[in-house]
Write an enzyme that holds these catalytic residues in place. Structure first.
Site, PDB file in Angstrom:
ATOM      1  N   GLU A 282       0.835  -1.216   0.000  1.00 29.22           N
ATOM      2  CA  GLU A 282       0.000   0.000   0.000  1.00 29.22           C
ATOM      3  C   GLU A 282       0.863   1.258   0.000  1.00 29.22           C
ATOM      4  O   GLU A 282       0.897   2.000   0.983  1.00 29.22           O
ATOM      5  CB  GLU A 282      -0.865   0.027   1.261  1.00 29.22           C
ATOM      6  CG  GLU A 282      -1.781  -1.148   1.452  1.00 29.22           C
ATOM      7  CD  GLU A 282      -2.435  -1.155   2.839  1.00 29.22           C
ATOM      8  OE1 GLU A 282      -1.958  -0.449   3.756  1.00 29.22           O
ATOM      9  OE2 GLU A 282      -3.424  -1.867   2.995  1.00 29.22           O
ATOM     10  N   GLY A 284       1.901   5.055  -0.593  1.00 29.74           N
ATOM     11  CA  GLY A 284       1.225   6.334  -0.787  1.00 29.74           C
ATOM     12  C   GLY A 284       2.242   7.346  -1.269  1.00 29.74           C
ATOM     13  O   GLY A 284       2.344   7.668  -2.449  1.00 29.74           O
ATOM     14  N   ARG A 285       3.067   7.811  -0.328  1.00 29.85           N
ATOM     15  CA  ARG A 285       4.060   8.851  -0.584  1.00 29.85           C
ATOM     16  C   ARG A 285       4.914   8.581  -1.838  1.00 29.85           C
ATOM     17  O   ARG A 285       5.121   9.465  -2.657  1.00 29.85           O
ATOM     18  CB  ARG A 285       4.984   8.931   0.640  1.00 29.85           C
ATOM     19  CG  ARG A 285       6.042   9.996   0.560  1.00 29.85           C
ATOM     20  CD  ARG A 285       7.086   9.795   1.672  1.00 29.85           C
ATOM     21  NE  ARG A 285       6.522   9.414   2.937  1.00 29.85           N
ATOM     22  CZ  ARG A 285       6.212  10.266   3.922  1.00 29.85           C
ATOM     23  NH1 ARG A 285       6.439  11.550   3.769  1.00 29.85           N
ATOM     24  NH2 ARG A 285       5.689   9.828   5.049  1.00 29.85           N
ATOM     25  N   ARG A 321       4.167  19.612   7.218  1.00 35.73           N
ATOM     26  CA  ARG A 321       5.153  18.581   7.558  1.00 35.73           C
ATOM     27  C   ARG A 321       6.349  19.131   8.352  1.00 35.73           C
ATOM     28  O   ARG A 321       6.791  18.478   9.311  1.00 35.73           O
ATOM     29  CB  ARG A 321       5.603  17.820   6.307  1.00 35.73           C
ATOM     30  CG  ARG A 321       4.430  17.182   5.533  1.00 35.73           C
ATOM     31  CD  ARG A 321       4.869  16.163   4.495  1.00 35.73           C
ATOM     32  NE  ARG A 321       5.483  15.019   5.106  1.00 35.73           N
ATOM     33  CZ  ARG A 321       6.781  14.824   5.170  1.00 35.73           C
ATOM     34  NH1 ARG A 321       7.609  15.682   4.605  1.00 35.73           N
ATOM     35  NH2 ARG A 321       7.263  13.777   5.793  1.00 35.73           N
ATOM     36  N   TYR A 325       6.730  17.222  11.799  1.00 29.76           N
ATOM     37  CA  TYR A 325       7.765  16.168  11.828  1.00 29.76           C
ATOM     38  C   TYR A 325       9.175  16.724  11.619  1.00 29.76           C
ATOM     39  O   TYR A 325      10.092  15.964  11.290  1.00 29.76           O
ATOM     40  CB  TYR A 325       7.525  15.119  10.725  1.00 29.76           C
ATOM     41  CG  TYR A 325       6.091  14.755  10.478  1.00 29.76           C
ATOM     42  CD1 TYR A 325       5.352  14.068  11.436  1.00 29.76           C
ATOM     43  CD2 TYR A 325       5.473  15.078   9.278  1.00 29.76           C
ATOM     44  CE1 TYR A 325       4.031  13.739  11.201  1.00 29.76           C
ATOM     45  CE2 TYR A 325       4.157  14.747   9.032  1.00 29.76           C
ATOM     46  CZ  TYR A 325       3.440  14.083  10.004  1.00 29.76           C
ATOM     47  OH  TYR A 325       2.134  13.760   9.767  1.00 29.76           O
ATOM     48  N   CYS A 352       0.572  33.373  12.464  1.00 28.78           N
ATOM     49  CA  CYS A 352       0.992  33.999  13.714  1.00 28.78           C
ATOM     50  C   CYS A 352       1.381  32.994  14.777  1.00 28.78           C
ATOM     51  O   CYS A 352       0.729  32.900  15.822  1.00 28.78           O
ATOM     52  CB  CYS A 352      -0.119  34.912  14.208  1.00 28.78           C
ATOM     53  SG  CYS A 352      -0.391  36.206  13.016  1.00 28.78           S
TER      54      CYS A 352
HETATM   55  N1  LLP Z   1      -1.062   1.835   4.727  1.00 27.30           N
HETATM   56  C1  LLP Z   1      -1.450   2.271   5.936  1.00 27.30           C
HETATM   57  C2  LLP Z   1      -2.306   1.415   6.762  1.00 27.30           C
HETATM   58  C3  LLP Z   1      -1.033   3.529   6.388  1.00 27.30           C
HETATM   59  O1  LLP Z   1      -1.415   3.966   7.591  1.00 27.30           O
HETATM   60  C4  LLP Z   1      -0.206   4.344   5.559  1.00 27.30           C
HETATM   61  C5  LLP Z   1       0.240   5.659   6.006  1.00 27.30           C
HETATM   62  C6  LLP Z   1       0.150   3.848   4.295  1.00 27.30           C
HETATM   63  C7  LLP Z   1      -0.282   2.587   3.917  1.00 27.30           C
HETATM   64  C8  LLP Z   1       0.987   4.624   3.317  1.00 27.30           C
HETATM   65  O2  LLP Z   1       2.241   4.957   3.803  1.00 27.30           O
HETATM   66  P1  LLP Z   1       3.273   5.716   2.812  1.00 27.30           P
HETATM   67  O3  LLP Z   1       3.615   4.756   1.707  1.00 27.30           O
HETATM   68  O4  LLP Z   1       2.595   6.922   2.281  1.00 27.30           O
HETATM   69  O5  LLP Z   1       4.423   6.058   3.679  1.00 27.30           O
HETATM   70  N2  LLP Z   1       1.503  12.469   7.364  1.00 27.30           N
HETATM   71  C9  LLP Z   1       2.756  11.759   7.437  1.00 27.30           C
HETATM   72  C10 LLP Z   1       2.636  10.345   6.916  1.00 27.30           C
HETATM   73  C11 LLP Z   1       1.596   9.527   7.642  1.00 27.30           C
HETATM   74  C12 LLP Z   1       1.427   8.152   7.078  1.00 27.30           C
HETATM   75  C13 LLP Z   1       0.261   7.454   7.677  1.00 27.30           C
HETATM   76  N3  LLP Z   1      -0.007   6.153   7.174  1.00 27.30           N
HETATM   77  C14 LLP Z   1       3.830  12.535   6.673  1.00 27.30           C
HETATM   78  O6  LLP Z   1       3.534  13.618   6.167  1.00 27.30           O
HETATM   79  O7  LLP Z   1       4.980  12.113   6.623  1.00 27.30           O
END
Ligand code: LLP
Length: 423
Positions: A282, A284-285, A321, A325, A352
């Site tokens: 899965e 995302g990023r 971000r 983080y 602000c």
């Molecule tokens: N699967 C599950 C169950 C997840 O909780 C997540 C991300 C992903 C897949 C995808 O992860 P990726 O491949 O995108 O790393 N807001 C944070 C990132 C939070 C990720 C939460 N879960 C940031 O800006 O770094």
């Protein structure tokens, strides 16, 4: 720092272009700040990911929380990927973007009864369940449905990963998933359940992980459980291994799709060679982050001690971000000059509070002045989706760039739009 310029992001005639589109031309028509995405880069990332995982028969579900714009979803969906969702809203968006219901996985630690009902009515492909309590609720609600519901239990494999503590999810004490022993017991308890078909194991160990080893360790723990279950005649048909593959934010560290795919496949082939169920990841990023920019204008260069401030029109509400983080997003001038050298500035937004700081002691071209355009790189994932209207700021537009043309794929959300909810 690596430059992060690439085939889709480069200077031509001293102007920063995404594909062959001048960002300064877009900024004449779209108010800054805005997010710009390269269609070609998204397709290229998706194709590289598919090639790497398909080589080991691993399916991909895009974790749409990274960027859930309908146009982006349609683009990624058109390449045949399923999605991983974490809310009713994401399921609604996935359906609106034409993702087939059976290609939707529903993850998340705190699904409400209303969300579970919506997912059941939609006929989604799989629920990734994170607790005994959630499983009991799902079992009750599923009784209203004729089709058996496919369930994977999310296991917390308790492996250490080297990433920011706020995006670590697979160690003891995290709210996510359950210990393997508890999953084992639930599989036994629900073996003959009339509506729930417990047939999968899921994990997600964190995000922005640049090392493949923890995936090997975590998959190993899931496989040990798979073997124990098999011995009890309980068959695992799906291993969902989550996402988290790190991208290069300018420090040269990332995790390649082929490396992590090979580690996963080797671990499975070595430990349970007879496994013949599905394997899913899965990401995302890694599909979208480096395809996106946040284009912003300089409001002021404020001379100050000990360092001047570069005050932008983008703020923490557009790019959370760094505040959340301590993330660093490289910042480039849209107009390139090589003569003047650099000076060190603190890069901040107009909100602000002091957390509205993007970078300290950051090299900025000497000749940068008010009204100049700049671009934060790697802003395709977890930027627009995490934006908000704090300080009653408008929510920035999103633009999809295709060669030398662009399309506004979300118009800016104005104060009039927002005030209309408060009638
Ligand atoms: N699967 C599950 C169950 C997840 O909780 C997540 C991300 C992903 C897949 C995808 O992860 P990726 O491949 O995108 O790393 N807001 C944070 C990132 C939070 C990720 C939460 N879960 C940031 O800006 O770094």
């Amino acid at each position: 720092m690596t430059t992060l310029l690439n085939e889709q992001l480069n200077y031509r005639d001293n102007q920063l272009q995404l594909e062959s589109c001048n960002l300064s031309s877009v900024a004449q028509q779209v108010p800054t700040p805005f997010y710009g995405y390269s269609k070609a880069r998204i397709l290229q990332n998706t194709a590289r990911c598919q090639a790497a995982f398909a080589a080991h028969n691993i399916d991909i579900h895009y974790a749409m929380k990274a960027n859930s714009n309908l146009h982006i979803l349609r683009l990624i969906g058109s390449q045949g990927l399923g999605v991983d969702t974490v809310s009713a809203g994401e399921i609604q968006r996935a359906i609106a973007a034409g993702i087939p219901a059976e290609q939707i996985i529903f993850s998340g630690v705190g699904k409400s009864a209303a969300e579970i009902r919506l997912a059941l009515n939609t006929g989604i492909g799989q629920f990734n369940v994170e607790s005994a309590e959630e499983l009991a609720l799902l079992g009750t609600l599923a009784q209203a449905h004729t089709q058996p519901v496919k369930v994977a239990l999310r296991v917390n494999p308790d492996v250490a990963v080297n990433t920011h503590r706020h995006i670590t999810t697979g160690t003891r004490g995290n709210k996510f998933g359950m210990p393997p022993e508890q999953a084992l017991q639930l599989f036994r308890d629900y073996a003959d359940h009339s509506c729930l078909n417990l047939c999968g194991l899921a994990m997600h160990i964190g995000s922005q992980i640049c090392d493949a080893a923890p995936y090997g360790q975590a998959v190993s723990r899931l496989l040990a459980l798979t073997k124990t279950l098999e011995a009890e005649d309980i068959h695992i048909l799906c291993l969902d291994l989550g996402g988290g593959f790190g991208i290069d934010y300018g420090n040269g560290r990332s995790l390649s799709f082929s490396e992590v795919a090979a580690v996963i496949a080797d671990t499975i082939n070595t430990e349970v060679p007879e496994y013949d169920g599905k394997v899913v990841v899965e990401p995302g990023r890694s599909l979208i982050a480096d395809a996106g920019l946040l284009v912003t204008r300089v409001n002021f260069v404020k001379e100050a001690e000990p360092r001047p401030f570069l005050i932008l029109d983008a703020a923490m509400n557009d790019l959370m971000r760094p505040a959340l983080y301590q993330a660093e997003h490289p910042l480039l001038p849209v107009r390139h000059t090589d003569d003047g050298g650099f000076r060190q500035l603190d890069v901040v937004g107009p909100v602000c509070e002091s957390t509205d700081t993007f970078a300290r002691d950051y090299p900025v071209p000497n000749d940068v002045q008010a009204d100049d355009l700049m671009a934060f790189l790697c802003a395709g994932a977890y930027c627009s989706v995490m934006s908000n209207s704090y300080n009653s700021r408008d929510i920035a537009a999103e633009v999809l760039i295709d060669q030398d043309t662009f399309q506004v794929i979300r118009r800016p959300v104005s104060q009039d739009d927002l005030m209309a909810f408060e009638d």
